[in-house]
Design an enzyme around this catalytic site. Structure first.
Site, PDB file in Angstrom:
ATOM      1  N   LYS A 171       0.885  -1.134  -0.058  1.00  0.00           N
ATOM      2  CA  LYS A 171      -0.002   0.211   0.008  1.00  0.00           C
ATOM      3  C   LYS A 171       0.944   1.580   0.289  1.00  0.00           C
ATOM      4  O   LYS A 171       0.591   1.970  -1.106  1.00  0.00           O
ATOM      5  CB  LYS A 171      -0.646   0.443   1.409  1.00  0.00           C
ATOM      6  N   ASP A 189      -6.286   1.007   0.929  1.00  0.00           N
ATOM      7  CA  ASP A 189      -6.182   1.411   2.006  1.00  0.00           C
ATOM      8  C   ASP A 189      -8.151   0.902   2.831  1.00  0.00           C
ATOM      9  O   ASP A 189      -8.766  -0.035   2.299  1.00  0.00           O
ATOM     10  CB  ASP A 189      -6.462   2.430   2.501  1.00  0.00           C
TER      11      ASP A 189
END
Length: 303
Positions: A171, A189
């Site tokens: 991420k 996320d």
């Protein structure tokens, strides 16, 4: 008296009636000023074809691009080093809190070399407002040392190198690649995960599998902006506990319409105003519109 054929057809008619789905009212999009209302369509059934899914997903992204034309990372940074550090610090806290903390951090430790040689106790004191400050101190000092020792003090521009840095997962790596190096990536996320499942783009729960499934629906060139659009929408309108369905510009395209407040006036009260301005505003250039207390301030040029 009904014939045998008519009696046999009755269950079929009942089954067909059970499949009827609700259409989000057009007024559901009225709560977002400046948004181009999506045309009313029937929410997709469970047997939506792959082609229909791709078309719906891309249409949602186009609608969100109209609402958030200047969507961008909400972490303040001026170089790749600042971005990777700020992204690591953003775990389990708000971007606003990180942006309030990093100026002091980068003023004292402007380069990887500086932060790598820092006294951990002094860094902890600076990072204390971010929460989990001891673990985050260890990560940012560790990644700074790795940058100095393994990459000549420069943030690498490859995924396989970035994920080797302490505290950096896929991420964070995609945030850096997409926004510091212009290389497409999907940032999965918590907001992104929640919304793509609500929209039935994928039923996966593992972030890597979500990334792969959603990435297959869009051209690679769309991935970075798509991430911003979805994350901004999740922060402002499609909240985890109480989504503002009645003020959502993509309500007619959402299978989860009705999970939140559908009354437009009540839904508008649920909208959250964060960095980048009010939902639906076309802001140029993008910047924070929060006052010193963290509350929304009027946009530049207003009033």
């Amino acid at each position: 008296m009904a014939s045998a054929a008519e009696e046999a057809s009755a269950p079929v008619r009942k089954a067909a009636a059970a499949k009827k789905v609700t259409v989000a009212p057009k007024k559901a999009v009225a709560g977002v000023k400046g948004a181009a209302p999506a045309r009313a369509v029937v929410h997709p059934p469970g047997d939506e074809s792959r082609t229909a899914l791709v078309r719906r997903a891309r249409r949602i992204n186009r609608e969100l691009a109209e609402v958030y034309p200047y969507a961008h990372p909400e972490l303040d940074f001026t170089n790749p080093f600042q971005l990777v550090v700020a992204t690591v610090l953003s775990a389990q806290t708000t971007d606003l809190r990180v942006n309030q903390t990093t100026p002091a951090l980068f003023a004292r430790y402007p380069t990887p070399e500086d932060l790598a040689a820092a006294n951990p106790e002094e860094v902890e004191e600076i990072l204390r407002p971010c929460g989990f400050f001891r673990a985050k101190t260890k990560s940012v000092i560790g990644l700074s040392k790795a940058l100095v020792e393994d990459f000549g003090g420069e943030v690498p521009g490859r995924l396989e190198d970035l994920v080797k840095l302490p505290g950096v997962g896929r991420k964070t790596a995609f945030v850096v690649l997409g926004n510091a190096f212009g290389r497409p990536g999907i940032t999965v996320d918590t907001h992104f995960q929640r919304l793509v499942r609500r929209w039935r783009w994928t039923g996966e729960t593992d972030p890597d599998k979500i990334e792969a499934a959603v990435g297959a629906l869009f051209p690679k060139s769309d991935w970075t902006d798509l991430s911003h659009h979805v994350i901004w929408h999740g922060r402002r309108i499609c909240h985890a506990r109480k989504p503002a369905c009645g003020a959502c510009p993509v309500a007619p395209l959402c299978p989860a319409y009705g999970e939140g407040e559908t009354d437009p006036e009540k839904a508008k009260k649920l909208l959250k105003y964060e960095k980048g301005g009010f939902p639906g505003q076309r802001l140029n250039p993008p910047q924070a519109y929060l006052d010193a207390g963290g509350k929304p301030a009027p946009p530049l040029g207003a009033g």
